[in-house]
Design a protein around this motif. Sequence first.
Motif, PDB file in Angstrom:
ATOM      1  N   ARG A   1      -1.944  -1.383  -3.730  1.00  0.00           N
ATOM      2  CA  ARG A   1      -2.964  -0.341  -3.697  1.00  0.00           C
ATOM      3  C   ARG A   1      -2.308   1.009  -3.393  1.00  0.00           C
ATOM      4  NH1 ARG A   1      -6.665  -3.340   0.647  1.00  0.00           N
ATOM      5  NH2 ARG A   1      -4.552  -3.786   1.369  1.00  0.00           N
TER       6      ARG A   1
ATOM      7  N   HIS B   1       0.658  -0.204  -8.602  1.00  0.00           N
ATOM      8  CA  HIS B   1      -0.554  -0.837  -9.148  1.00  0.00           C
ATOM      9  C   HIS B   1      -0.182  -2.040 -10.019  1.00  0.00           C
ATOM     10  CE1 HIS B   1      -3.760   1.661  -7.713  1.00  0.00           C
ATOM     11  NE2 HIS B   1      -3.317   2.773  -8.273  1.00  0.00           N
TER      12      HIS B   1
ATOM     13  N   LEU C   1       0.858  -1.181   0.000  1.00  0.00           N
ATOM     14  CA  LEU C   1       0.000   0.000   0.000  1.00  0.00           C
ATOM     15  C   LEU C   1       0.892   1.228   0.000  1.00  0.00           C
ATOM     16  CD1 LEU C   1      -2.753   1.373   0.231  1.00  0.00           C
ATOM     17  CD2 LEU C   1      -2.760   0.845   2.675  1.00  0.00           C
TER      18      LEU C   1
ATOM     19  N   ASP D   1      -6.907   4.030  -4.567  1.00  0.00           N
ATOM     20  CA  ASP D   1      -7.950   3.172  -3.999  1.00  0.00           C
ATOM     21  C   ASP D   1      -8.626   3.864  -2.820  1.00  0.00           C
ATOM     22  OD1 ASP D   1      -7.401   0.344  -5.361  1.00  0.00           O
ATOM     23  OD2 ASP D   1      -5.466   1.271  -4.901  1.00  0.00           O
TER      24      ASP D   1
END
Length: 303
Positions: free
Chosen positions: A153, A148, A123, A182
């Motif tokens: 994310r 990505h 992330l 996201d």
Amino acid sequence: MLGVIGDIVQDIVVWQKEPVRHATDTASDIFMQRGGSASNVAAFAGSRVPTRFIGCVGEDLAGVAVTRALEERGVETKMQVRGTTGMIVLQIDEAGERNMFPSRAASGMLESVDPSWLDGIDLLHLTAYSLEVEPARNSVVEAARRVHDNGGRVSFDVSSVYTIERLGDEEFVRLLKQIAPDFTSANQDESRRLGLANGQQPGRLLAELGDVMLLSRNGGEATQVFVGPRHVAEVDVEPVENIRDLTGAGDAFNAGFLASVINDGVDPVANVQAAHALSRRVLTSPGATEPDWDSPNTAEGAS
């Protein structure tokens, strides 16, 4: 692992003890510490989830100091070095509200990120401050694309109404579509600027982003959570007494939210409750610090 890319600066935090006295001295307490929205998120997250920070500092003592301050919070650092370390003066009035005077300097000089620095990042968190100037703008957009592509994310903080206005609506939306977050986080003023009317529905600046989760922070009022145009949750905020400094509260919110997502999975209510819990901790300390941080600039040292 949580990855954070963006601004890292030296903060000079001025706590006014009285209203500003024009053209003469104003009683105050002054603190110097590491700052920058992205760096704050990494520092708050570092003890809660494995965290890597990627940024640019100057070839100076300030660059060494802010890097070391992050590492002392358990953050793995990957720094480019050029120019002069950025600096922000934060003027905090007696009610805790801020005026900010930024000179981002090296923070805006981040060049293309080494792909190996993104390895293992599940992330990635970015801030809109990185979009203000090149080469940082292209660097963070490319980093988001790589994460990505690797199955990770991306989280994005709107950061400042000033940034949207400086870029212009069309350019801001174009860049945001390239980043394809996201999760997007915005405070009350930023939410209004994005077209969120009365907490009811995201407006036109977010309409093209699909099912991005929007966290609309509203100070002491409930945080509103949307997924695309759908309102999915309203999470109340517990009241906080003796608020002294709002600096870093939004960054702590983001750190708490992202750490909860990584540790426990996506549950909007639980994730936002974790965000609120961490955000509450910073409101009595100078700048972006928690009251128990082992630093001469903690609230205890300011008493």
